[in-house]
Design a protein around this motif. Structure first.
Motif, PDB file in Angstrom:
ATOM      1  N   ALA A   5       0.837  -1.194   0.000  1.00 19.37           N
ATOM      2  CA  ALA A   5       0.000   0.000   0.000  1.00 19.37           C
ATOM      3  C   ALA A   5       0.869   1.240   0.000  1.00 19.37           C
ATOM      4  N   SER A   6       0.432   2.256  -0.728  1.00 16.86           N
ATOM      5  CA  SER A   6       1.170   3.509  -0.776  1.00 16.86           C
ATOM      6  C   SER A   6       0.212   4.649  -1.110  1.00 16.86           C
ATOM      7  N   LEU A  17      -6.804  12.526  -2.255  1.00 14.49           N
ATOM      8  CA  LEU A  17      -5.625  11.665  -2.163  1.00 14.49           C
ATOM      9  C   LEU A  17      -5.978  10.350  -2.844  1.00 14.49           C
ATOM     10  N   ARG A  18      -5.014   9.730  -3.488  1.00 12.32           N
ATOM     11  CA  ARG A  18      -5.262   8.416  -4.087  1.00 12.32           C
ATOM     12  C   ARG A  18      -4.295   7.399  -3.496  1.00 12.32           C
ATOM     13  N   LEU A  19      -4.856   6.386  -2.906  1.00  9.56           N
ATOM     14  CA  LEU A  19      -4.060   5.287  -2.379  1.00  9.56           C
ATOM     15  C   LEU A  19      -3.962   4.176  -3.419  1.00  9.56           C
ATOM     16  N   PHE A  65     -15.384   8.451  -1.572  1.00 12.90           N
ATOM     17  CA  PHE A  65     -14.298   7.542  -1.947  1.00 12.90           C
ATOM     18  C   PHE A  65     -14.742   6.675  -3.122  1.00 12.90           C
ATOM     19  N   THR A  66     -13.785   6.336  -3.970  1.00 13.89           N
ATOM     20  CA  THR A  66     -14.064   5.451  -5.098  1.00 13.89           C
ATOM     21  C   THR A  66     -12.976   4.398  -5.190  1.00 13.89           C
ATOM     22  N   ILE A  67     -13.389   3.145  -5.252  1.00 12.07           N
ATOM     23  CA  ILE A  67     -12.438   2.052  -5.395  1.00 12.07           C
ATOM     24  C   ILE A  67     -12.432   1.585  -6.849  1.00 12.07           C
ATOM     25  N   TYR A  77      -6.955   0.822  -6.488  1.00 10.89           N
ATOM     26  CA  TYR A  77      -6.846   2.206  -6.046  1.00 10.89           C
ATOM     27  C   TYR A  77      -8.005   2.565  -5.115  1.00 10.89           C
ATOM     28  N   LEU A  78      -7.741   3.505  -4.249  1.00  4.98           N
ATOM     29  CA  LEU A  78      -8.796   4.100  -3.444  1.00  4.98           C
ATOM     30  C   LEU A  78      -8.665   5.615  -3.605  1.00  4.98           C
TER      31      LEU A  78
END
Length: 125
Positions: A5-6, A17-19, A65-67, A77-78
């Motif tokens: 994860a980053s 922010l996008r994870l 939020f969108t996955i 992605y999140l």
């Protein structure tokens, strides 16, 4: 199987922010990913889920939020928009082989077999 994860960091309220969660070790794209988070002093909670096509969100993040997943990059992605101070937490991605999870249990940590190391998101002005 490994998950990396980053994308965490410091973001102002209302920002984005996008994870990313890079998955390695599966021999196919047939795996389910869940995003969880743990705020200081609180229990870990389910944030979002993506299977073959179905997606679920916790009520607290729904609409913000969108996955998504890119199987060509083995990455989930999140996308976090309109973040709030309450979104401050360590975010973890978790994986389960296949698409056989009982969907009503997606928030249960024990349903996942593999976990990433977590990435810290801090929402503050």
């Amino acid at each position: 199987v490994q998950l990396q994860a980053s994308g965490g960091g410091l973001v102002q309220p209302g920002g984005s922010l996008r994870l990313s969660c890079v998955v390695s070790g599966f021999t196919s794209d047939s795996y389910t990913i869940g995003w969880f988070r743990q705020a200081p002093g609180k229990e870990r909670e389910g944030v979002s889920y993506i299977g073959d096509s179905r997606k679920f969100y916790a009520d607290s993040v729904k609409g913000r939020f969108t996955i998504s997943r890119d199987n060509t990059k083995n990455t989930v992605y999140l996308q976090m928009n309109s973040v709030k101070p309450d979104d401050t937490a360590v975010y973890y991605c978790a994986a389960r082989r296949g698409f056989n999870m009982i969907l009503s249990t997606w928030r249960q940590q024990e349903r996942y077999d593999y976990w990433g190391q977590g990435t810290l998101v801090t929402v503050s002005s």
